[in-house]
Design a protein around this motif. Sequence first.
Motif, PDB file in Angstrom:
ATOM      1  N   PHE A   1       0.837  -1.197   0.000  1.00  0.00           N
ATOM      2  CA  PHE A   1       0.000   0.000   0.000  1.00  0.00           C
ATOM      3  C   PHE A   1       0.871   1.246   0.000  1.00  0.00           C
ATOM      4  O   PHE A   1       2.076   1.185   0.179  1.00  0.00           O
ATOM      5  CB  PHE A   1      -0.960   0.021   1.204  1.00  0.00           C
ATOM      6  CG  PHE A   1      -0.258   0.198   2.530  1.00  0.00           C
ATOM      7  CD1 PHE A   1      -0.044   1.460   3.060  1.00  0.00           C
ATOM      8  CD2 PHE A   1       0.179  -0.902   3.253  1.00  0.00           C
ATOM      9  CE1 PHE A   1       0.601   1.632   4.272  1.00  0.00           C
ATOM     10  CE2 PHE A   1       0.825  -0.744   4.473  1.00  0.00           C
ATOM     11  CZ  PHE A   1       1.035   0.523   4.978  1.00  0.00           C
TER      12      PHE A   1
ATOM     13  N   HIS B   1      -4.568   1.730  -1.975  1.00  0.00           N
ATOM     14  CA  HIS B   1      -4.374   0.278  -1.988  1.00  0.00           C
ATOM     15  C   HIS B   1      -4.922  -0.308  -3.280  1.00  0.00           C
ATOM     16  O   HIS B   1      -5.993   0.070  -3.738  1.00  0.00           O
ATOM     17  CB  HIS B   1      -5.096  -0.327  -0.784  1.00  0.00           C
ATOM     18  CG  HIS B   1      -4.760  -1.755  -0.525  1.00  0.00           C
ATOM     19  ND1 HIS B   1      -5.289  -2.788  -1.265  1.00  0.00           N
ATOM     20  CD2 HIS B   1      -3.961  -2.322   0.399  1.00  0.00           C
ATOM     21  CE1 HIS B   1      -4.821  -3.938  -0.803  1.00  0.00           C
ATOM     22  NE2 HIS B   1      -4.012  -3.687   0.204  1.00  0.00           N
TER      23      HIS B   1
ATOM     24  N   GLY C   1      -6.158  -3.220  -3.816  1.00  0.00           N
ATOM     25  CA  GLY C   1      -7.299  -4.111  -3.637  1.00  0.00           C
ATOM     26  C   GLY C   1      -6.899  -5.551  -3.393  1.00  0.00           C
ATOM     27  O   GLY C   1      -5.740  -5.936  -3.529  1.00  0.00           O
TER      28      GLY C   1
ATOM     29  N   SER D   1      -9.494   4.833   3.136  1.00  0.00           N
ATOM     30  CA  SER D   1      -8.810   4.083   2.087  1.00  0.00           C
ATOM     31  C   SER D   1      -9.683   3.905   0.844  1.00  0.00           C
ATOM     32  O   SER D   1     -10.908   3.841   0.943  1.00  0.00           O
ATOM     33  CB  SER D   1      -8.404   2.704   2.617  1.00  0.00           C
ATOM     34  OG  SER D   1      -7.729   1.958   1.620  1.00  0.00           O
TER      35      SER D   1
ATOM     36  N   GLU E   1      -9.228   1.162  -0.822  1.00  0.00           N
ATOM     37  CA  GLU E   1      -9.110  -0.286  -0.951  1.00  0.00           C
ATOM     38  C   GLU E   1     -10.461  -0.918  -1.276  1.00  0.00           C
ATOM     39  O   GLU E   1     -11.458  -0.660  -0.613  1.00  0.00           O
ATOM     40  CB  GLU E   1      -8.580  -0.868   0.361  1.00  0.00           C
ATOM     41  CG  GLU E   1      -8.461  -2.370   0.370  1.00  0.00           C
ATOM     42  CD  GLU E   1      -7.967  -2.859   1.703  1.00  0.00           C
ATOM     43  OE1 GLU E   1      -6.827  -3.350   1.764  1.00  0.00           O
ATOM     44  OE2 GLU E   1      -8.711  -2.723   2.697  1.00  0.00           O
TER      45      GLU E   1
END
Length: 191
Positions: A21, A43, A45, A117, A119
């Motif tokens: 990340f 991020h 993923g 995030s 993410e």
Amino acid sequence: MDDDAGWRRRSSRTLFESPWFRLRQDEVTLPGGEQITYTLVDHAGYVVVVPLTDDGRVVMERIYRYTLGRTLLECPSGGLDGEDAETAALRELEEETGYRAGRVESLGSFYGSTGISNERYHVVLATELTADGRIRREPTEQMEIELHALASLRQRALRGEIEDAASAFALLLAAEHVGGRSAANMPGSAS
């Protein structure tokens, strides 16, 4: 940003970067003109796999999580590593559990922590399993493999006993997908 809602990023800088990340800090002007600093985790993923055997059991991992100082029951999961979710699911499943899937199916993708995030995690149902793969775990992946009935895991998720949110949600999605509310009548519901 697709729909910036009037937020305007003036600048961006990376505070920290690792293979997993990046910690980013943006200088932003809000719709009302106020200027703020917004720090977020950038991020790429990951994928969460629900590996379902022919008899209705799920291949689960009891894994130590250093961040919590505890061991949790989770679905196999891991980073996308530049792959699509289905390809990453096949790789992570084999690397972590030794199981291979003949079929994978996307159950959706979701953001897990939108306040800090970008993410996104993808939920994949894996079926037509065989236990003839090769385990290749990372040193931090201290885990034991367990098989549990999907119906039982569904109930445990609903009671809050599956503490990893992505795993709990993935199990509920899988139970709904394969049998809806009648999951208790699925094969293997006694475990």
